[in-house]
Structure formats: structure tokens, C-alpha cells
Motif scaffolding. Structure first.
Motif, PDB file in Angstrom:
ATOM      1  N   TYR A 143       0.816  -1.212   0.000  1.00 51.33           N
ATOM      2  CA  TYR A 143       0.000   0.000   0.000  1.00 51.33           C
ATOM      3  C   TYR A 143       0.851   1.264   0.000  1.00 51.33           C
ATOM      4  CZ  TYR A 143      -4.400   2.452   0.982  1.00 51.33           C
ATOM      5  OH  TYR A 143      -5.512   3.234   0.908  1.00 51.33           O
ATOM      6  N   LEU A 144       2.024   1.192   0.621  1.00 55.75           N
ATOM      7  CA  LEU A 144       2.862   2.390   0.701  1.00 55.75           C
ATOM      8  C   LEU A 144       3.856   2.498  -0.453  1.00 55.75           C
ATOM      9  CD1 LEU A 144       3.688   2.886   4.472  1.00 55.75           C
ATOM     10  CD2 LEU A 144       2.113   4.141   3.044  1.00 55.75           C
ATOM     11  N   ALA A 145       3.807   1.568  -1.403  1.00 53.69           N
ATOM     12  CA  ALA A 145       4.725   1.638  -2.535  1.00 53.69           C
ATOM     13  C   ALA A 145       4.521   2.979  -3.233  1.00 53.69           C
ATOM     14  CB  ALA A 145       4.445   0.489  -3.493  1.00 53.69           C
ATOM     15  N   PRO A 146       5.565   3.615  -3.747  1.00 50.01           N
ATOM     16  CA  PRO A 146       6.971   3.207  -3.728  1.00 50.01           C
ATOM     17  C   PRO A 146       7.768   3.835  -2.587  1.00 50.01           C
ATOM     18  CG  PRO A 146       6.688   5.018  -5.213  1.00 50.01           C
ATOM     19  CD  PRO A 146       5.365   4.828  -4.536  1.00 50.01           C
ATOM     20  N   ILE A 147       7.069   4.233  -1.510  1.00 46.99           N
ATOM     21  CA  ILE A 147       7.805   4.816  -0.380  1.00 46.99           C
ATOM     22  C   ILE A 147       8.380   3.677   0.459  1.00 46.99           C
ATOM     23  CG2 ILE A 147       7.583   6.334   1.613  1.00 46.99           C
ATOM     24  CD1 ILE A 147       4.945   7.293  -0.062  1.00 46.99           C
ATOM     25  N   ALA A 148       7.569   2.673   0.700  1.00 46.99           N
ATOM     26  CA  ALA A 148       8.069   1.477   1.380  1.00 46.99           C
ATOM     27  C   ALA A 148       7.382   0.276   0.748  1.00 46.99           C
ATOM     28  CB  ALA A 148       7.740   1.520   2.872  1.00 46.99           C
ATOM     29  N   PRO A 149       8.058  -0.576   0.017  1.00 46.95           N
ATOM     30  CA  PRO A 149       9.491  -0.585  -0.303  1.00 46.95           C
ATOM     31  C   PRO A 149       9.874   0.596  -1.207  1.00 46.95           C
ATOM     32  CG  PRO A 149       8.337  -2.246  -1.580  1.00 46.95           C
ATOM     33  CD  PRO A 149       7.351  -1.691  -0.629  1.00 46.95           C
ATOM     34  N   PHE A 150      11.043   1.130  -0.959  1.00 48.39           N
ATOM     35  CA  PHE A 150      11.452   2.336  -1.653  1.00 48.39           C
ATOM     36  C   PHE A 150      11.923   2.027  -3.072  1.00 48.39           C
ATOM     37  CE2 PHE A 150      14.423   5.685  -2.794  1.00 48.39           C
ATOM     38  CZ  PHE A 150      13.660   6.799  -2.498  1.00 48.39           C
ATOM     39  N   SER A 151      11.451   2.833  -4.014  1.00 47.74           N
ATOM     40  CA  SER A 151      12.039   2.743  -5.352  1.00 47.74           C
ATOM     41  C   SER A 151      12.099   4.143  -5.933  1.00 47.74           C
ATOM     42  CB  SER A 151      11.234   1.788  -6.231  1.00 47.74           C
ATOM     43  OG  SER A 151      10.302   2.474  -6.991  1.00 47.74           O
ATOM     44  N   LEU A 152      13.302   4.601  -6.125  1.00 48.11           N
ATOM     45  CA  LEU A 152      13.533   5.995  -6.537  1.00 48.11           C
ATOM     46  C   LEU A 152      12.908   6.275  -7.894  1.00 48.11           C
ATOM     47  CD1 LEU A 152      14.949   8.635  -5.791  1.00 48.11           C
ATOM     48  CD2 LEU A 152      16.920   7.851  -7.086  1.00 48.11           C
ATOM     49  N   GLN A 153      12.948   5.285  -8.754  1.00 42.33           N
ATOM     50  CA  GLN A 153      12.473   5.461 -10.123  1.00 42.33           C
ATOM     51  C   GLN A 153      11.017   5.944 -10.160  1.00 42.33           C
ATOM     52  OE1 GLN A 153      12.214   1.707 -12.185  1.00 42.33           O
ATOM     53  NE2 GLN A 153      10.569   2.629 -13.372  1.00 42.33           N
ATOM     54  N   ASP A 154      10.209   5.497  -9.202  1.00 41.32           N
ATOM     55  CA  ASP A 154       8.789   5.832  -9.229  1.00 41.32           C
ATOM     56  C   ASP A 154       8.470   7.146  -8.545  1.00 41.32           C
ATOM     57  OD1 ASP A 154       8.138   3.444 -10.528  1.00 41.32           O
ATOM     58  OD2 ASP A 154       8.328   2.368  -8.639  1.00 41.32           O
ATOM     59  N   HIS A 155       9.483   7.791  -7.957  1.00 42.36           N
ATOM     60  CA  HIS A 155       9.189   8.992  -7.176  1.00 42.36           C
ATOM     61  C   HIS A 155       8.913  10.229  -8.011  1.00 42.36           C
ATOM     62  CE1 HIS A 155       9.420   8.334  -2.798  1.00 42.36           C
ATOM     63  NE2 HIS A 155       9.739   7.145  -3.240  1.00 42.36           N
TER      64      HIS A 155
END
Lengths: 523, 399
Positions: free
Chosen positions: A466-478
């Protein structure tokens, strides 16, 4: 014309066929069987007719059928056909006959009893021919629908103004009009043992993750409910976890959002009878973004989105922070502000937490009344509400001015969230936070936050965190979470949706004027 | 079932643990400042000044005073602080306290052992100003009112604050600095000093605020110098700026220098940087203090053509020399008259030449007294305000 046919008498066949699953018996028996099924409901229409030289039976539900369509699609062709006076003795002749005379309307030949009953319930008109098993079913549904209007929830300033309506076919066409792609699929499902509601599962083939599709099909097939009136019913049955205040499926009235979600690699569920279409897998950030973010200049879009995150925190935490600070942490308030708050609270008979709860509950009551009351008394609520919640309460010394400000700001902030089901989550959690703050102060507020974040991190929507992409983190999606990058910079679909085709516009480039050395050919 | 019992127990635990330090706003009174005097019967007399909130709120403001004083005597400040309800109605909270004023008598007798309470108490911040009162009991300072800042503690606090920012007339010593200096072998503590001018008796009444020229005022009076916990003397306010500069804490100031016979010029210093280099030379501590200043010319009484580069350089030199003299004078007083290192030169030595400092740290003040301190001021004038040449020059040309 219909009356004319009704008056026709048809000879009765004496032949008896005991096969209950089909209708290859005489007209009298068929009629009896239909009446057994539907009882004496007043909208059942059964009439004996003449088909060629044969006796026949016309059956439909008058409440579901369109009289105009019956005239056009059945009676007129039938009159024409009868001029030929054909003999319909076997099924192949009957099929030929149907093709020749009824091809104007959507029709099919069916034979089993359950099909017959379903078709009658769906508003088809059925034509039975004496002693033949195949029954002609012609679509003559009466479609009562609202015109396409601007959605009443999720309004925007700039962007498409159309909204979904209650009729599912219209909704499907709205999406099809936006996505002219042969890979866009609509799978039909029927859900509800009593309502038999039509549900379309939409996805873009080759984009949406296959495992997710398998999972949603599995969940849809597994469903066992008797009635389905709104997507809300379905949402609760499909979500991964029910015991959470947060919505696990996205719902919207806006076709542009659903179209964008489909292209991003999500699936959508269209439910007949409601303008709210579901989409999933969904994440926390979906509920804070809005289609308008993409229609405004990206700087403004990003700013507004940050404001929404901020407003979410205010709506969730402001009353609890206020209660915590003024009952436990006086040292955190600047001296002049503290003095001003103390002098305002002078003579207030309740502790701060009771004051906060009184005001919050008053506001919740007002809000509910505002939605539920008849439109005609609308003016009353704003006058009474404004007075009760504001001035009068302060003047009577029940609540302090600053509390009114806190509650008002909280209320306004809670309206910022674009999706209603998400906004109401904060309403519920706010009370828990206020009580926690009253017992533990700021420590309690942060304890609450830790629980909340842990809970959010544990949620999954169709296997997507539910918290993707903050947790698990993925810079590409930010590039599309807290801020929104310009459209040309967003080349990929969100990685957490695990799409079959991660690239959406791999070759897009920043628009810029041609460089001089290049001779102005390419930008 | 077990889970339900566990949950219930957790809830009980939670609700019994909370609330212990809860204080509703209408049950508290906020303390703005403290005054510590010598008691008649006991060791201390503690005076608390509290806000009278109704008098401070523009809506409810009447004729009552903005602050109220309570005094009690006892042997520990800690007990007195919680015993104030002998007089006051509500719970006193000390977290907004801005100043602690201490009479000179107390300071001279070295009765500062009570200070550990201010460090230990969880409610009190350690960044309040720490002030010694020169000529009256500390209590009286809190009594004197002032129409713009009606709460005396706030008035003093703001006065000190602005003074540091605008001219550098307050050493900017907070509780934590005082204690740090007490503990440091290479530094002696100091505190700001105030005094009351006029009649403290008349200053107590509201009528003091109704006069254009007030009967009593609290003014800043310079530095109180301590030897350990004992107050040993004062420095006038002109030295405070030099003290700040040597700490590299000066923000802005204005300096005046002579340009010719009884003609003066002034510059506004907007930037300063102080570097201290410490070393030992034949058992004599040597310090090189390099001070870089940046500023603008504000006034000049000599008819001088200041657009000329040479004139600029001359002026810079005159300012630098004048300032250098002032600073050297301050250091000299401390070296010769007090023999106390309030500037923290010892701390510089500790950092830069620890091996040597270690041997002398117990008698550092004697070392400081014989130290050779070389002050070097470099001032750069960057601009001259909105004019090129002052009107004096033009007047001369017309003649």
C-alpha cells in the motif's frame, strides 16, 4: 398492433414432452411452465401468436421491455414473415426464418430453461414455436438512464467534465472512446445470486500483470453474495484486508482517471447500476493525487499535491497535537501565543480533550446532517450549524476561540482529499489520536503514528504494498508521488505494478527549440 | 478469550500510565522570571514574577497589572519553587522563564550553589539569561514596570536581546554558558549586570508608567566578573562589546574614532571574524588575536574627500587602531586589575597546545596575567551609505 396479435387464437398442441430443461413441448405446456416460474406477477406478458403457419408464444416482462422496440423488432418483422405463410417444422427452418426476418435486432436462439428465465429477467422478448426446442430471444430492453453529467464528487477546474453514469454499457463506451487500443479488454461477469448484476473487468492486455488478473478473476468467481448494488459492496468483498479504515480499491466517477489507471497497468471493475468504478491495485499515493495534477503545469501540479499531503496530516493530527501541546507540553508554545491561549481558555469549564471531542463530534453531526437532510431545508443547517459550532459556543464560554480555529482548519483539510472513502479514514483515526494525545501527550501522538505507519506498511492491494513506492522504496517511481515531473519525463509505468510492458513512452524528450548547429531540424 | 484479557490488561496499563504530568491551561500560571535575594531568616528569598494573562490579552485588558510577584524564604530554591502556592492559586510552570536575577550580595557571597536546581529540573530550560543586579535587591528589578513591555522579566530579556543584536552591549550569557565557564579551567564566568536608576520605590506603581520621564528604569550596566562562584567586580558597558568580539560572537556594532582634533567619525560594523592563535614561547603564553571587521562609514565630521582611495585606506587604519586600543585596554584591565581570564584564552591554549596547558591549568589565571596578547584589527570599509562626499566637503568647495 400488439393488441391485434393478442386477439389471435392459436390452436393447442396436445403433444407432451417431459423434458423439463427445454421447451420443445406444446404451447399450452410452455405457457404453464412460464407461469409456474413467474407466478402471477402483473408485469409478465404472455401472448399466443402465429408464426408462419405454426402456433407460437410471445413472452416478456413489460416492466423491462421497450414497447417501441417490441413493435419495431418483433411485430413488424413478424407481420412481414406471416405474408410468406411458411411452415416451420424443424429447427433448421426456424434458424433460417430467424436470420431472414429478425436480423435487425440483436437476437439469439436459446433452449434451456435457465437461459430462458435469465433472458426474460434481463428484458428480452422470447418467441416460442410450437414443439420446437429453440427459443428466439430478442433484445428489447428498456434502458432508463441519466444523461452524462459532470461528476458530483471529485470536481476539477480544468480537465474533462464528463462522469460515469449508472448504466454500465455507457460507462464502458466512455472508456473505449478514450482508449482506442485493440488490447483493451472487457470481461463480463455476473455477480449476485438475486440481483444478477453485470460486472465488467477491464484491463489492457499486455500491460496489466497476468498474476494480478488471475487473482481478481479468481476472487470474482469465488464471490457468493445475493445482492450487489454499488461498487462499495464489491470493494468490501474483494479487498485483501477488511479491518482497516483505508480503502483498498480506488473508486471514482471520472472516466479520465480510470483510463489513466488502465494504461498504467491496473484493472478496473465496472458495476452495473453505479457510477463509481473501481480500480486496483491501488496505493496510498493514488488517493492523494488527482487527474487535474496532470492537466495543470507540472510546478503547480506538484505544489497542489504537496498541499494535499500536508492537508492529510492536518486533518489527521491537528486536534491531537493541539490537545497534547496544551495539556502536556506548554514549553513548546511560544510565550506570547501561550499567554493568548491561556487567556482565551480562561473560564472554559472543560479540559482541552473534552472540548476537542465536543467540537469534533458536533462537526461530524453537522456534516452528516448536511448530507442527509432534504435539500429544501439546506439553508437551516448552515445558519444553525454556523452559529452552534462557531460564535454562540464561544460566546457562551463552552469552547475557546482557538479550538474553533483548530476544528475548522481540520474540517477544511479533510475535504482536500479527492477520494471520499480516503477522507473518511482520517475522520475515524482523528478521534483515536485525540484520545491517545489526551492520555500520553505528544508521546501518544507519535505512538499512534508509529502504529498507523506500521499498519499502512502491512496493507497489500492485490499483492502491491500500500505504501509503494515509499516502502518498499524505489527511486524510479518517485517522479509521480510527492511531486509530479513533466509528462515527457515520465517514461515508465510504475514499477510496483509489475506490468508486462514497463515502458509507456520510452522516446519522449523535453520540448526545446532547435539548436543552431543542428540546422533547426530536430528539437 | 486470553487475547481479550491481554488486551484489557494492556488498556488498563495504558490508562494508568498516562496523565501524570497533565496540566490544563486554566490550572497553571506561567512564570516569567525569578529573583534570588538573601533571606532574612533563611538562606534565600525567592521572588517569582508571573504573567497576569487577562491583563495581557487585548480583549480583556483592564487596569490590573501585567505581572504579579510572590516572595518566599527558604533554604533551597527547589523547595521554594514548588511551595509558591502558599501565595499563588495555580500551579506555577517554569518552562517559559526568561531571566533569573540575582542580587549582588548573593553573588558576592558565592551562594550560587542553588544553580544546580535550574540544570536538574526537567521543566526549566537552561537558556534563560543570568543577571546580577548592582544597586538594589534583585526583587526590586522585577517590580519596576515599563509601559511597552509591561512584564519586567520580558522587558529585561528583550532589552538584552536587542542590545546584543544592535551594539553588543550584553555578554549574551545564558545559564548553560555560565555553568560551562564555571567548569572550564581556561575561563572564568561572567554575567550581565543591570542596575536601577531613579527611585525603585516609585517604580513599583502603575503611575510610573504614566510619566514621560519615568521615575525608575532598569538599565544595562556591563559585566559582573566572577572568580569561581564569587562576584569580584564589574566592567563598564563599553568593555562588553570587546568581550563579545574576542568570543567571536559580535553580530553588529558601531564604533567611533577620532579623525582630527575633536572631530569624530563612526562606522557600522556588520561582519566580524576573530581568530586566536595560542602558543608558548619560553614559558610565556603568547596569543595572536586577528580580528577582521567589515563595515560602512556612517558619519564623518572632518571635511574629507572620501571618494579618494587613499582617504579610505587612512580611515580604515584610524578605525582599526582606535578599536585595537580599546580591546587592548579591556584585556589589560583583566590582566592587571583582576588577573582573571574571562575571555577563554585558556580554552584556546587548551585546544592548540594541550600538553603545555595541562601543566598550568590549575593556575591558569596567573599564566593569563603574564600572557603576551597581540591584538590585530583589520577593518574594511565597504561603502559610505547613500552619498559619495559628505556635505561638509561641498560646503568647503563653495567657500
Amino acid at each position: 398492433m400488439l393488441n391485434k396479435w393478442m386477439k389471435k387464437t392459436v390452436s393447442v398442441s396436445k403433444k407432451n414432452n417431459e423434458n423439463s430443461a427445454t421447451f420443445n413441448s406444446c404451447i399450452e405446456k410452455t405457457k404453464q411452465k412460464l407461469q409456474d416460474n413467474f407466478g402471477d406477477t402483473s408485469d409478465l406478458f404472455i401472448e399466443e401468436i402465429q408464426i408462419g403457419k405454426q402456433n407460437g408464444l410471445l413472452c416478456c416482462l413489460t416492466s423491462m421491455t421497450d414497447r417501441q422496440k417490441i413493435n419495431g423488432a418483433i411485430l413488424t418483422p413478424l407481420t412481414d414473415a406471416n405474408l410468406h405463410n411458411e411452415q416451420i417444422l424443424d429447427e433448421s427452418t426456424w434458424e433460417e426464418y430467424c436470420k431472414e426476418f429478425f436480423s435487425a435486432a440483436k437476437h439469439e436462439l436459446i433452449q434451456y430453461e435457465h437461459e430462458v428465465i435469465d433472458d426474460i429477467l434481463n428484458g428480452n422478448a422470447l418467441i416460442f414455436v410450437d414443439k420446437l426446442a429453440k427459443v428466439l430471444s430478442i433484445e428489447v430492453q428498456k434502458i432508463e438512464k441519466r444523461a452524462i453529467e459532470e461528476p458530483s464528487t471529485q470536481t476539477i477546474v480544468r480537465g474533462p467534465k464528463e462522469g460515469f453514469v449508472e448504466d454500465v454499457e455507457t460507462n464502458v463506451s466512455l472508456i473505449r472512446k478514450k482508449i482506442k487500443n485493440r488490447h483493451l479488454r472487457f470481461e463480463s461477469h455476473t455477480i449476485g445470486s438475486e440481483t444478477a448484476t453485470k460486472v465488467y473487468l477491464a484491463y489492457v492486455d499486455g500491460v496489466t500483470n497476468q498474476e494480478i488478473l488471475t487473482e481478481i478473476r479468481h476472487r470474482l468467481d469465488k464471490l457468493d453474495i445475493h445482492a450487489l448494488f454499488d461498487s462499495g459492496n464489491l470493494e468490501e468483498l474483494l479487498e485483501d484486508k477488511t479491518f482497516t479504515p483505508f480503502p483498498m480499491l480506488y473508486n471514482t466517477e471520472r472516466p479520465d482517471i480510470i483510463a489513466a489507471h488502465l494504461l498504467a497497468g491496473k484493472f478496473a471493475l465496472f458495476i452495473d447500476g453505479t457510477p463509481f468504478v473501481l480500480s486496483a491495485p491501488t496505493t496510498f499515493s493514488d488517493f492523494v493525487s488527482m487527474s487535474e495534477d496532470y492537466y495543470l503545469p507540472f510546478l503547480m501540479g506538484s505544489f497542489i499535491r504537496l498541499i494535499r499531503y500536508f492537508a492529510f496530516l492536518i486533518a489527521l493530527l491537528l486536534p491531537s497535537l493541539y490537545v497534547a501541546v496544551i495539556t502536556y507540553h506548554h514549553e513548546m508554545i511560544p510565550t506570547p501565543l501561550l499567554i493568548s491561549i491561556i487567556s482565551q481558555r480562561e473560564g472554559i469549564p472543560f479540559p482541552a480533550v473534552i472540548e476537542a471531542l465536543i467540537m469534533e463530534i458536533t462537526f461530524e453531526i453537522l456534516r452528516e446532517a448536511g448530507i442527509r437532510m432534504p435539500r429544501a431545508v439546506g439553508g437551516t443547517i448552515s445558519i444553525v450549524g454556523g452559529l452552534v459550532i462557531g460564535q454562540a459556543a464561544v460566546e457562551a464560554g463552552i469552547v475557546s476561540n482557538i479550538m474553533v480555529i483548530v476544528v475548522a482548519l481540520t474540517a477544511i483539510s479533510s475535504f482536500v482529499a479527492p477520494i471520499y472513502t480516503f477522507a473518511i479514514a482520517t475522520r475515524l483515526l482523528r478521534f483515536a489520536f485525540v484520545i491517545s494525545a489526551a492520555i500520553f501527550g505528544l508521546y501518544g501522538v507519535f505512538l499512534g503514528m508509529i502504529f498507523l505507519v506500521a499498519h499502512l506498511a502491512s496493507l497489500r492491494s492485490f499483492s502491491v504494498p500500500y505504501l509503494a513506492p515509499i516502502a518498499p522504496f524505489s527511486l524510479q517511481d518517485h517522479g509521480d508521488i510527492f511531486i509530479r515531473l513533466p509528462s515527457w519525463a515520465m517514461k515508465k509505468r510504475p514499477s510496483f505494478l509489475r506490468t508486462e510492458n514497463p515502458n509507456k513512452q520510452p522516446n519522449s524528450k523535453s520540448p526545446s527549440p532547435p539548436k543552431k548547429e543542428e540546422g533547426g531540424t530536430d528539437s | 478469550m486470553n487475547k481479550a484479557i491481554l488486551l484489557f490488561l494492556c488498556l488498563v496499563l495504558v490508562s494508568t500510565a498516562g496523565c501524570w504530568d497533565q496540566a490544563e491551561l486554566d490550572d497553571i500560571t506561567v512564570v516569567s522570571g525569578l529573583a534570588i535575594d538573601k533571606g532574612k531568616e533563611h538562606k534565600y528569598q525567592l521572588t517569582t514574577e508571573v504573567f497576569n494573562v487577562t491583563a495581557l490579552d487585548p480583549e480583556t485588558r483592564g487596569t490590573e497589572t501585567a505581572s504579579i510577584l510572590f516572595s518566599l524564604e527558604g533554604n533551597t530554591i527547589a523547595e521554594l519553587a514548588k511551595k509558591m502556592n502558599v501565595i499563588a492559586t495555580r500551579k506555577l510552570i517554569y518552562s517559559h522563564m526568561r531571566v533569573v536575577v540575582m542580587s549582588k550580595e548573593i553573588a558576592q557571597e558565592g551562594l550560587l550553589e542553588a544553580l544546580d536546581f535550574f540544570e536538574a529540573d526537567r521543566e526549566i530550560r537552561n537558556d534563560f539569561s543570568f543577571i546580577v543586579v548592582e544597586n538594589v535587591p534583585a526583587k526590586d528589578v522585577l517590580k519596576i514596570n515599563y509601559p511597552i513591555q509591561q512584564v519586567s522579566s520580558l522587558k529585561i530579556h528583550e532589552q538584552l536581546d536587542t542590545m546584543v543584536k544592535e551594539w553588543g552591549g550584553d555578554p549574551d550569557i545564558r545559564m548553560k554558558d555560565f555553568i560551562a565557564a564555571l567548569l572550564s579551567p581556561g575561563r572564568e564566568p561572567i554575567a550581565a549586570e543591570v542596575k536601577v536608576i531613579g527611585s525603585p520605590e516609585k517604580g513599583k506603581t502603575r503611575s510610573n508608567m504614566e510619566k514621560v520621564e519615568m521615575d525608575a528604569l532598569v538599565i544595562l550596566d556591563g559585566l559582573a566578573i566572577f572568580n569561581g562562584m564569587k562576584h569580584v567586580g564589574e566592567l563598564p558597558i563599553k568593555h562588553v562589546r570587546n568581550f563579545l568580539l574576542l568570543q567571536d560572537k559580535l553580530r553588529r556594532t558601531s564604533i567611533t574614532a577620532m579623525c582630527s582634533e575633536d572631530k569624530w567619525m563612526a562606522a557600522r560594523i556588520t561582519n566580524s571574524k576573530t581568530r586566536v592563535r595560542a602558543r608558548y614561547d619560553n614559558d610565556v603564553p603568547k596569543f595572536n588575536v586577528a580580528i577582521d571587521l567589515e563595515g560602512r562609514l556612517e558619519t564623518i565630521q572632518c571635511p574629507m574627500e572620501i571618494v579618494d582611495l587613499q582617504a579610505y585606506l587612512d580611515m580604515e587604519k584610524q578605525f582599526s587602531e582606535a578599536f585595537e586600543k580599546e580591546i587592548e585596554e579591556t584585556i589589560r584591565i583583566l590582566q592587571e586589575d583582576f588577573q582573571l581570564d574571562i575571555f577563554g584564552f585558556g580554552e584556546h591554549m587548551e585546544r592548540q597546545n594541550y600538553q603545555h596547558f595541562k601543566e598550568v591549568k590549575d593556575e591558569w589565571n596567573e599564566e593569563f596575567a603574564k600572557a603576551d596578547i597581540d591584538v590585530n584589527v583589520t577593518l574594511k570599509l565597504r561603502r559610505t551609505g547613500l552619498i559619495n562626499d559628505p556635505f561638509l566637503v561641498e560646503m568647503e568647495e563653495e567657500e
